[in-house]
Motif scaffolding. Structure first.
Motif, mmCIF file in Angstrom:
data_model
loop_
_atom_site.group_PDB
_atom_site.id
_atom_site.type_symbol
_atom_site.label_atom_id
_atom_site.label_comp_id
_atom_site.label_asym_id
_atom_site.label_seq_id
_atom_site.Cartn_x
_atom_site.Cartn_y
_atom_site.Cartn_z
ATOM 1 N N UNK A 97 63.173 46.213 61.872
ATOM 2 C CA UNK A 97 63.034 45.716 60.501
ATOM 3 C C UNK A 97 64.380 45.249 59.975
ATOM 4 N N UNK A 156 65.472 42.121 61.765
ATOM 5 C CA UNK A 156 64.763 40.959 61.233
ATOM 6 C C UNK A 156 65.351 40.545 59.888
ATOM 7 N N UNK A 169 73.466 38.301 65.125
ATOM 8 C CA UNK A 169 73.787 38.324 63.706
ATOM 9 C C UNK A 169 73.012 39.428 62.993
ATOM 10 N N UNK A 173 74.170 43.311 62.883
ATOM 11 C CA UNK A 173 75.044 43.906 61.874
ATOM 12 C C UNK A 173 74.227 44.748 60.900
ATOM 13 N N UNK A 174 73.139 44.176 60.435
ATOM 14 C CA UNK A 174 72.267 44.915 59.520
ATOM 15 C C UNK A 174 71.648 46.122 60.191
ATOM 16 N N UNK A 215 72.838 47.783 62.607
ATOM 17 C CA UNK A 215 73.858 48.796 62.785
ATOM 18 C C UNK A 215 74.088 49.585 61.510
ATOM 19 N N UNK A 216 74.098 48.856 60.413
ATOM 20 C CA UNK A 216 74.412 49.484 59.143
ATOM 21 C C UNK A 216 73.218 50.234 58.552
ATOM 22 N N UNK A 217 72.063 49.558 58.517
ATOM 23 C CA UNK A 217 70.891 50.143 57.858
ATOM 24 C C UNK A 217 70.260 51.254 58.682
ATOM 25 N N UNK A 249 71.597 52.453 61.606
ATOM 26 C CA UNK A 249 72.610 53.157 62.398
ATOM 27 C C UNK A 249 72.349 53.084 63.892
ATOM 28 N N UNK A 276 75.556 48.321 67.894
ATOM 29 C CA UNK A 276 75.346 46.921 68.291
ATOM 30 C C UNK A 276 75.043 46.812 69.775
#
Lengths: 352, 395
Positions: free
Chosen positions: B55, B58, B340, B343-344, B346-348, B350, B353
């Motif tokens: 999710x 995406x 691309x 990144x999200x 990884x952050x959202x 966890x 990458x």
């Protein structure tokens, strides 16, 4: 083909579920985000040490901490932007390569707090274009630069090396001739010279000269082969203690020393008897750059509203830098090192 | 190979052709899907929720349609662009990431078409980037209309010459291009270490090149932080030109003939040596252009770790795209969106990458061994088709 259509249908359903539960709830906790440089979060050095400070803050201060790894330089700005979009309270960036992007983002977002490891503002020189060649011509009120007087700890390591050498020659080399790298080497050389002055000896330093401002550099921070060949040539020149200031490159030197049994290593950044414990038997000591302490302190200050931009300098006095246990040190050497440490803190001994 | 290349001007054949395109796409699409499913299993094993992860992936690569319409509404009611910029940021970033992938993928694909395996795209990428940067920062005071093309040409030429060396060594001495392009990579990496610490180093202490002049930057279409620039359209143009060159020109026909059967091509009077050198020159030029687009469009300076391995991923792109320019563009878009969006993710969610590399790796395995996919999804082999990727020693 039936199976195929089934899989496709399952995927369509899955993608609907995915889109529905994207986003995700955000809590009210104080949010800390770290953007690594190219080494990644598990580099056992730089980025890992800084993140240890974040993890400590998560455990003790109840902040929400996460990291984003950069795999190329174009990621720096993108990762910072990601944290900005998530309303992160304190963004920690690591390393000089993020210097310009951090300053640019900090200026555009004055309400977000930033801390940058191993960098400080102002960083512009005569004729440099702000926001392109360098970050800022002035201090930035929402950025704290975390810098370290590793020369003070390097001084102690140099003294310990001079006291421990059998051949009368000690060596050091760096990755790239950057201020954050050669400051270790400056302190190291000064420590050896101090030992010579005190004891009337003539221990020689290979690989760095503060007078010339230059020394031995591998030109990179990743080639373990370079670490091996540099160690080998220093040993051939007669050195038996080597301090590699080049991140993982030093592990190549350590491997050479362990195999040949002809040299000892001084670790940098972290205590190598812990972070590279397979080489413990040939580690003389380590120059500690306690980025975790500095990062933790910055988070604590930011959370409690005491955050102030400017420059933090880690020293022996505030435990921002230090030296690990010296292997096989006599009680005499230990007390001498304690005395020198006190002298540097008092300012009676100059570390450079 | 020629079956994919014959144009079908007669309308009667249209339906047949579109079904063969579907056939062509089936295995790559299923490979991607399977890669994602296996990636999800890895995510589950690492104790995370794959729906949450994908999710975020995406949302990070396309953005949210809700945010987009909200952004448009705010823009038209208040004139405020901040929300709209934020909404289109993920999508444009994906296109920015895809841009060097397109060039680099084309570079390897054109090599495959001639039976040459160019593993040196990464080195050519670096040399191209450094050449472009040098022209970009060292020449001052030129108008953009001269400076920008000059900087781009420098990148193409730098990469092309770097690629031509192994091409010449192969043609003249029979030295295998796989070995030589790898060696040229190492020379390029260490050369760039030296250049960044010495002759090309900016003043100040950082081992990076100076910023290129504004007149050498590829124009961006929006304001910061959107980095979407002209490079993407140049990449599409390059893909078209490569298509045209390979399938519509005599030289392109020669190159494909040499790739399909060098002995037959030689017997037909084609100059093998010239074709090898020419293809490596073009291939290197495209990889160099990848570097040029990255430095002139996105970074504006070159430092260590300038590339995230575009040149190596390019091999996968060419395989995934079946060495066809259109396929390469699609594959590059896929990789761009994956990278691309990571990144999200990884952050959202966890998720490191690295999971993207795992997914990419598995896709490549399935492309390289399509029988796994055919067996798994019970697809009957339509026709025996052999794609020549590279040839052995001395051929």
């Amino acid at each position: 083909m039936k199976k195929f259509y089934f899989v496709m249908a399952a995927l369509v359903v899955a993608s609907l579920v995915i889109t529905a539960c994207g986003g995700g709830a955000s809590s009210n906790a104080f949010k800390v985000g770290q953007v690594t440089d190219l080494g990644g979060i598990d580099d056992k050095s730089f980025n890992a040490t800084a993140y240890a400070g974040v993890e400590k803050a998560v455990a003790e201060l109840g902040v929400e901490g996460k990291y984003l790894e950069s795999t190329q330089q174009a990621d720096y700005a993108k990762n910072i932007q990601q944290f900005l979009d998530e309303d992160t309270d304190l963004i920690i960036t690591v390393g000089f390569l993020l210097g310009v992007d951090t300053a640019t983002a900090a200026k555009a977002n004055p309400d977000t707090m930033f801390a940058i490891v191993d960098y400080a503002y102002p960083d512009c020189w005569e004729g440099a274009v702000e926001g392109k060649d360098c970050g800022s011509t002035t201090e930035i009120s929402n950025v704290l630069g975390l810098t370290f007087s590793t020369d003070q700890a390097g001084f102690l390591a140099g003294y310990a090396a001079a006291a421990s050498t059998q051949t009368g020659k000690v060596a050091t080399f760096g990755g790239i001739n950057l201020p954050t790298v050669n400051i270790f080497m400056k302190g190291y050389e000064a420590g050896v010279n101090y030992y010579n002055a005190q004891k009337g000896t003539n221990v020689e330093v290979l690989g760095w000269s503060t007078e010339a401002g230059d020394g031995s550099f591998t030109g990179n921070f990743d080639s373990l082969d370079d670490g091996r060949s540099f160690a080998e040539s220093f040993v051939q020149e007669g050195a038996d203690i080597i301090m590699p200031v080049a991140g993982p490159v030093g592990l190549g030197s350590a491997a050479y020393c362990q195999e040949s049994g002809s040299c000892k290593i001084i670790g940098v950044d972290t205590d190598w008897t812990v972070s590279a414990s397979e080489y413990s038997d040939i580690i003389l000591t380590s120059v500690l750059k306690n980025m975790n302490v500095a990062v933790y302190d910055a988070i604590k200050a930011a959370q409690s509203g005491d955050f102030a931009g400017g420059v933090y300098v880690g020293t022996l006095a505030n435990n921002g830098v230090g030296i690990a246990n010296v292997a096989g040190a006599s009680d005499e050497l230990k007390s001498e090192l304690d005395a020198i440490k006190q002298g540097i803190i008092d300012g009676t001994i100059s570390a450079q | 190979m020629s079956n994919t290349t014959t144009p079908a001007p007669e309308t009667g054949k249209k339906e047949k052709k579109s079904s063969s395109i579907w056939q062509e796409l089936l295995v790559p699409v299923l490979a991607v899907v399977t890669g994602l499913i296996l990636g999800a299993i890895v995510i589950v094993m690492s104790g995370e929720n794959p729906f949450r992860a994908y999710g975020a992936l995406f949302a990070g690569s396309f953005g949210s349609p809700v945010d987009f319409f909200e952004g448009i509404r705010i823009y038209f009611t208040t004139g405020e662009t901040a929300a709209l910029i934020k909404a289109i940021y993920p999508f444009t970033e994906s296109l920015v990431t895809a841009t060097p992938y397109i060039f680099a993928g084309l570079s390897v694909a054109i090599g495959f078409r001639c039976g040459l395996f160019n593993i040196g795209a990464e080195g050519q990428f670096f040399i191209g980037a450094l050449s472009s940067a040098f022209v970009g920062y060292s020449i001052k005071g030129l108008p953009m209309i001269i400076h920008l093309p000059l900087a781009i040409s420098a990148g193409i030429l730098g990469g092309a010459l770097w690629g031509m060396i192994p091409g010449y060594l192969k043609a003249r001495f029979g030295a295998h291009e796989v070995v030589n392009t790898i060696m040229m990579n190492w020379i390029a990496f260490r050369l760039s270490d030296w250049l960044l610490n010495g002759p090309m180093k900016a003043s100040g202490f950082r081992p990076v090149t100076p910023n290129v002049e504004a007149s050498a930057e590829l124009p961006r279409f929006f304001s910061d932080p959107l980095r979407f620039n002209l490079g993407f359209f140049l990449a599409l143009l390059a893909a078209y030109l490569v298509y045209w060159f390979l399938f519509k020109t005599t030289l392109g026909f020669e190159i494909r003939s040499v790739g399909a059967n060098p002995d037959a091509a030689k017997y037909a009077g084609m100059n093998i040596i010239r074709n090898f050198v020419l293809v490596m020159f073009i291939s290197g030029g495209l990889a160099g252009m990848a570097g040029a687009s990255q430095v002139l469009g996105v970074d504006h300076w070159v430092g260590q770790g300038f590339s995230a391995g575009y040149g190596f991923d390019a091999i996968a792109l060419a395989l995934l795209g079946k060495s066809h320019p259109a396929g390469v563009v699609l594959a590059a878009l896929l990789f761009g969106f994956l990278r691309s969006g990571a990144t999200d993710m990884q952050s959202m969610a966890r998720i490191p990458v690295d999971i993207i590399s795992i997914v990419q790796g598995m896709i490549i395995v399935f492309i390289a061994a399509p029988d796994i996919i055919r067996w798994f999804y019970r697809i009957r082999t339509a026709k025996k088709e052999e794609t020549v990727l590279t040839r052995g020693w001395g051929s």
